[in-house]
Design a protein around this motif. Structure first.
Motif, PDB file in Angstrom:
ATOM      1  N   TRP A 143      -4.985   2.517   7.193  1.00 58.08           N
ATOM      2  CA  TRP A 143      -4.414   3.046   5.966  1.00 58.08           C
ATOM      3  C   TRP A 143      -4.509   4.561   5.914  1.00 58.08           C
ATOM      4  O   TRP A 143      -3.782   5.200   5.175  1.00 58.08           O
ATOM      5  CB  TRP A 143      -5.147   2.472   4.761  1.00 58.08           C
ATOM      6  CG  TRP A 143      -4.994   1.001   4.613  1.00 58.08           C
ATOM      7  CD1 TRP A 143      -4.342   0.155   5.459  1.00 58.08           C
ATOM      8  CD2 TRP A 143      -5.498   0.199   3.549  1.00 58.08           C
ATOM      9  NE1 TRP A 143      -4.410  -1.125   4.987  1.00 58.08           N
ATOM     10  CE2 TRP A 143      -5.109  -1.129   3.817  1.00 58.08           C
ATOM     11  CE3 TRP A 143      -6.230   0.473   2.399  1.00 58.08           C
ATOM     12  CZ2 TRP A 143      -5.447  -2.175   2.979  1.00 58.08           C
ATOM     13  CZ3 TRP A 143      -6.551  -0.573   1.557  1.00 58.08           C
ATOM     14  CH2 TRP A 143      -6.167  -1.878   1.850  1.00 58.08           C
ATOM     15  N   ILE A 157       0.845  -1.189   0.000  1.00 59.04           N
ATOM     16  CA  ILE A 157       0.000   0.000   0.000  1.00 59.04           C
ATOM     17  C   ILE A 157       0.882   1.241   0.000  1.00 59.04           C
ATOM     18  O   ILE A 157       1.882   1.313   0.706  1.00 59.04           O
ATOM     19  CB  ILE A 157      -0.923   0.020   1.227  1.00 59.04           C
ATOM     20  CG1 ILE A 157      -1.864  -1.188   1.198  1.00 59.04           C
ATOM     21  CG2 ILE A 157      -1.730   1.317   1.276  1.00 59.04           C
ATOM     22  CD1 ILE A 157      -2.629  -1.379   2.487  1.00 59.04           C
ATOM     23  N   THR A 171      -3.639  -0.008  -3.282  1.00 58.91           N
ATOM     24  CA  THR A 171      -3.004  -1.303  -3.072  1.00 58.91           C
ATOM     25  C   THR A 171      -2.017  -1.599  -4.197  1.00 58.91           C
ATOM     26  O   THR A 171      -1.973  -0.903  -5.215  1.00 58.91           O
ATOM     27  CB  THR A 171      -4.060  -2.408  -3.013  1.00 58.91           C
ATOM     28  OG1 THR A 171      -4.838  -2.386  -4.226  1.00 58.91           O
ATOM     29  CG2 THR A 171      -4.987  -2.208  -1.831  1.00 58.91           C
TER      30      THR A 171
END
Length: 123
Positions: free
Chosen positions: A104, A32, A51
């Motif tokens: 994330w 990522i 990703t």
């Protein structure tokens, strides 16, 4: 790996910019990668993440519908296409690689921050 963001500049509201993130090394191992931004006097905030294969992209609420994130593993590049820019998008934009240990969207979960690129949107 070292990252370098570029492509920033001065643009009028409603305009577009394409930011690039160049990696000095291979980015294949970084599942990522993401873009963050920091406006004057504010904390660094999440903008977008992607990703490895590009099948998964995640955008902040402010970026949805206006920004697109992509990556080119062959050439060790990541991009952020920004459209319909607003004055509140004014910030220094940074790219980073996700190392885990958080969401994330969390700045603390990223490292390899390179020098950012400044985006200024005039009204």
């Amino acid at each position: 790996v070292q990252l370098q963001a570029s492509g920033g500049g001065l643009v009028q509201a409603g305009g577009s910019l394409r930011l690039s993130c160049a990696a000095s090394g291979l980015i294949n191992s970084y599942v990522i990668m993401g873009w963050f931004r920091q406006a004057p006097g504010k904390e660094r905030e999440f903008v977008a993440a992607i990703t490895w294969g590009g099948e998964g992209t995640f955008l902040s609420d402010s970026a949805k519908g206006r920004f697109t994130i992509s990556r080119d593993n062959t050439n060790n590049m990541m991009y952020l296409e920004m459209g319909n820019l607003k004055p509140e998008d004014t910030a220094v934009y940074y790219c980073g690689t996700y190392r885990g240990g958080g969401r994330w969207s969390s700045e603390r979960a990223y490292d390899n921050w390179g020098q950012g690129t400044k985006v200024t949107v005039s009204s």
